[in-house]
Design a protein around this motif. Structure first.
Motif, PDB file in Angstrom:
ATOM      1  N   ASP A 201       0.820  -1.208   0.000  1.00 46.03           N
ATOM      2  CA  ASP A 201       0.000   0.000   0.000  1.00 46.03           C
ATOM      3  C   ASP A 201       0.857   1.262   0.000  1.00 46.03           C
ATOM      4  O   ASP A 201       0.345   2.362  -0.191  1.00 46.03           O
ATOM      5  CB  ASP A 201      -0.924   0.013   1.221  1.00 46.03           C
ATOM      6  N   ALA A 202       2.171   1.098   0.240  1.00 47.95           N
ATOM      7  CA  ALA A 202       3.056   2.268   0.296  1.00 47.95           C
ATOM      8  C   ALA A 202       3.377   2.768  -1.099  1.00 47.95           C
ATOM      9  O   ALA A 202       3.520   1.995  -2.054  1.00 47.95           O
ATOM     10  CB  ALA A 202       4.348   1.913   1.031  1.00 47.95           C
ATOM     11  N   HIS A 203       3.480   4.066  -1.238  1.00 47.96           N
ATOM     12  CA  HIS A 203       3.885   4.675  -2.501  1.00 47.96           C
ATOM     13  C   HIS A 203       4.554   6.005  -2.184  1.00 47.96           C
ATOM     14  O   HIS A 203       4.434   6.526  -1.074  1.00 47.96           O
ATOM     15  CB  HIS A 203       2.680   4.881  -3.425  1.00 47.96           C
ATOM     16  N   ALA A 204       5.287   6.534  -3.140  1.00 47.41           N
ATOM     17  CA  ALA A 204       5.990   7.797  -2.942  1.00 47.41           C
ATOM     18  C   ALA A 204       5.993   8.572  -4.243  1.00 47.41           C
ATOM     19  O   ALA A 204       6.214   7.992  -5.322  1.00 47.41           O
ATOM     20  CB  ALA A 204       7.435   7.559  -2.478  1.00 47.41           C
ATOM     21  N   PRO A 205       5.756   9.877  -4.194  1.00 45.64           N
ATOM     22  CA  PRO A 205       5.811  10.668  -5.431  1.00 45.64           C
ATOM     23  C   PRO A 205       7.244  10.840  -5.907  1.00 45.64           C
ATOM     24  O   PRO A 205       8.185  10.860  -5.107  1.00 45.64           O
ATOM     25  CB  PRO A 205       5.216  12.016  -4.991  1.00 45.64           C
ATOM     26  N   VAL A 206       7.411  10.935  -7.196  1.00 44.35           N
ATOM     27  CA  VAL A 206       8.709  11.331  -7.749  1.00 44.35           C
ATOM     28  C   VAL A 206       8.889  12.813  -7.460  1.00 44.35           C
ATOM     29  O   VAL A 206       7.950  13.606  -7.555  1.00 44.35           O
ATOM     30  CB  VAL A 206       8.762  11.049  -9.261  1.00 44.35           C
ATOM     31  N   ALA A 207      10.089  13.204  -7.063  1.00 50.58           N
ATOM     32  CA  ALA A 207      10.365  14.576  -6.635  1.00 50.58           C
ATOM     33  C   ALA A 207      10.008  15.582  -7.715  1.00 50.58           C
ATOM     34  O   ALA A 207      10.131  15.303  -8.928  1.00 50.58           O
ATOM     35  CB  ALA A 207      11.830  14.734  -6.244  1.00 50.58           C
ATOM     36  N   ALA A 208       9.544  16.750  -7.303  1.00 50.92           N
ATOM     37  CA  ALA A 208       9.184  17.815  -8.241  1.00 50.92           C
ATOM     38  C   ALA A 208      10.376  18.175  -9.118  1.00 50.92           C
ATOM     39  O   ALA A 208      11.508  18.275  -8.650  1.00 50.92           O
ATOM     40  CB  ALA A 208       8.721  19.050  -7.460  1.00 50.92           C
ATOM     41  N   GLY A 209      10.095  18.360 -10.404  1.00 52.94           N
ATOM     42  CA  GLY A 209      11.150  18.727 -11.346  1.00 52.94           C
ATOM     43  C   GLY A 209      11.947  17.565 -11.885  1.00 52.94           C
ATOM     44  O   GLY A 209      12.830  17.747 -12.723  1.00 52.94           O
ATOM     45  N   VAL A 210      11.673  16.336 -11.416  1.00 50.32           N
ATOM     46  CA  VAL A 210      12.395  15.143 -11.870  1.00 50.32           C
ATOM     47  C   VAL A 210      11.499  14.351 -12.812  1.00 50.32           C
ATOM     48  O   VAL A 210      10.369  14.010 -12.469  1.00 50.32           O
ATOM     49  CB  VAL A 210      12.814  14.258 -10.679  1.00 50.32           C
ATOM     50  N   GLU A 211      11.986  14.075 -13.999  1.00 51.87           N
ATOM     51  CA  GLU A 211      11.263  13.261 -14.976  1.00 51.87           C
ATOM     52  C   GLU A 211      11.883  11.864 -14.998  1.00 51.87           C
ATOM     53  O   GLU A 211      13.078  11.718 -15.289  1.00 51.87           O
ATOM     54  CB  GLU A 211      11.345  13.889 -16.369  1.00 51.87           C
ATOM     55  N   PRO A 212      11.121  10.821 -14.698  1.00 54.46           N
ATOM     56  CA  PRO A 212      11.704   9.480 -14.541  1.00 54.46           C
ATOM     57  C   PRO A 212      11.824   8.686 -15.830  1.00 54.46           C
ATOM     58  O   PRO A 212      11.734   7.457 -15.813  1.00 54.46           O
ATOM     59  CB  PRO A 212      10.726   8.809 -13.571  1.00 54.46           C
ATOM     60  N   TRP A 213      12.036   9.375 -16.954  1.00 57.15           N
ATOM     61  CA  TRP A 213      12.112   8.643 -18.222  1.00 57.15           C
ATOM     62  C   TRP A 213      13.284   7.665 -18.238  1.00 57.15           C
ATOM     63  O   TRP A 213      13.190   6.559 -18.789  1.00 57.15           O
ATOM     64  CB  TRP A 213      12.225   9.622 -19.385  1.00 57.15           C
TER      65      TRP A 213
END
Length: 432
Positions: free
Chosen positions: A384-396
């Protein structure tokens, strides 16, 4: 002394053009009288140029430090880079002693290194210097308080288009006031303002934390001892290297997971993430280059591991220096142990409890996958845990190397989420 890798050599280059020029000289063809010794640890050679006389190039490998008779003002110059690349390729023959031109420079360098006996410390002079520094810091803090009030009075509209100059002027005054920690926090503000949707809220948060730090400094005498130490460190009170190395060492096999370089005003800052296999600890080794062309520490190569003592900074268990190295670095072949995203959240919370101004925590998380809800990117770990990717970071990059499959990531936990820096895939460690 073990031979350096090509990556270690190129990490010394002051700029991209020097890398290209050094590669052109990474062939024995234009070189003569080349050699290397372990004692002293040095490599040297004569490189044919456009003039009548060849350029005499010497590298003290223990520094490293460089000497070359070419007119370049870059350090290292292209000749030193080319010579080091030849050495890294195993094409420099060992010698019993340095060539005469190399020995002359090495001997002069050794003579300069012999310092005169240190004078006895003067407690009164030390007290005066401490008082003067405290006065300068107090003046810088007062100036920052006025500036923060001006920002709120004027409003944040247009801050995302203001660029770096207004902030750099404030940061420069704080550096002059011997408050480099505050200057570093101010220099981060324009990148927050340019971080995309939601930037006003994030910028306001940063300004609020600066205000809290200013208020804490004014009440430092009433703070608990540990929190007061954090405030002094965040303001920019220096910590001597010898004081860090005097802390108890943590010996482990340390995996070098990622390296991040950024320009901070006139400084270039390098941050290297280390993970201890036995202890499970994650620390960052931070080095600085204070002038254009000055090389950064290139002794920790991403994708390797080494048996070494690590010493953490007093009051800052996430920042460290590498002390005694008990082995040469070797290629890391196994992924580091990872924790779930719920544990990452717990680490972040504990860090903020001890240091409310912490901005970055190195972590190893996994196995995680990356996805999107149509508005922003998220990392999930099958629970159930999740975390947002940091602002300004594109995970391509993470999407590309993972192919959508779960992977272990080395990341920085920041105030806005996780910033992946490297991923461990079936092909090994891949920088992102």
């Amino acid at each position: 002394m073990p031979t350096w890798t090509q990556e270690q050599v190129l990490a010394l280059a002051p700029d991209a053009s020097s890398v290209a020029a050094g590669r052109k000289l990474a062939s024995p063809a234009p070189w003569s009288s080349i050699g290397v010794t372990e004692t002293p640890a040095a490599v040297w050679g004569l490189c044919a140029g456009s003039g009548k006389n060849p350029y005499a190039t010497v590298v003290d490998l223990s520094g490293p430090a460089y000497s070359c008779t070419c007119p370049s003002r870059k350090f290292p110059c292209k000749h030193a880079l080319g010579l080091l690349l030849i050495w890294a390729a195993g094409q420099v023959p060992a010698a019993d002693a340095p060539a005469d031109f190399a020995a002359t420079w090495l001997d002069a360098r050794a003579a300069r290194a012999q310092k005169a006996p240190a004078a006895a410390p003067d407690p009164e002079a030390a007290a005066r210097r401490a008082e003067q520094r405290a006065d300068r810091v107090a003046g810088g803090v007062a100036d920052l308080r006025r500036w923060l009030r001006d920002q709120l009075a004027a409003g944040l509209a247009g801050a995302d288009r203001a660029g770096y100059r207004p902030y750099e002027q404030v940061a420069a005054r704080l550096v002059d006031a011997q408050a480099p920690g505050l200057a570093d926090m101010v220099r981060r503000l324009p990148s927050v303002a340019a971080s995309g949707d939601g930037w006003p809220g994030r910028l306001l948060d940063e300004l609020a934390m600066l205000h809290v730090l200013v208020e804490a400094h004014d009440r430092i005498g009433a703070l608990p001892t540990e929190l007061a130490a954090v405030v002094r460190r965040r303001i920019g009170q220096p910590t001597r290297t010898e004081d860090v190395l005097a802390t108890p060492p943590v010996r482990d096999t340390w995996v070098v997971l990622s390296q991040t370089d950024r320009v901070d005003g006139r400084l270039t800052v390098r941050r290297v993430h280390l993970h201890g296999r036995a202890t499970g600890r994650d620390v960052a080794v931070v080095s600085f280059a204070a002038a254009a062309g000055q090389p950064l520490d290139a002794s920790l190569v991403v994708g390797t591991e080494l048996d070494a003592d690590v010493h953490t900074y007093p009051g800052d268990p996430l920042r460290a220096l590498v002390g005694t190295r008990h082995s040469d670095a070797v290629t890391a072949t196994a992924a580091p142990a990872a924790v779930g995203l719920a544990d990452v959240a717990a680490v972040w919370s504990a860090t903020l409890e001890a240091d409310p101004w912490a901005s970055t925590v190195p972590v190893v998380a996994g196995p995680v996958t990356v996805g999107t809800d149509g508005q922003r990117w998220w990392l999930t770990d099958g629970t159930d845990a999740h975390a947002p990717v940091a602002a300004g970071v594109e995970p391509w990059g993470l999407l590309a190397v993972s192919g959508g499959r779960p992977v272990t990531v080395a990341a920085d936990r920041t105030a806005t989420g996780l910033a992946p820096r490297a991923a461990w895939t079936t092909e090994g460690l891949v920088a992102l």
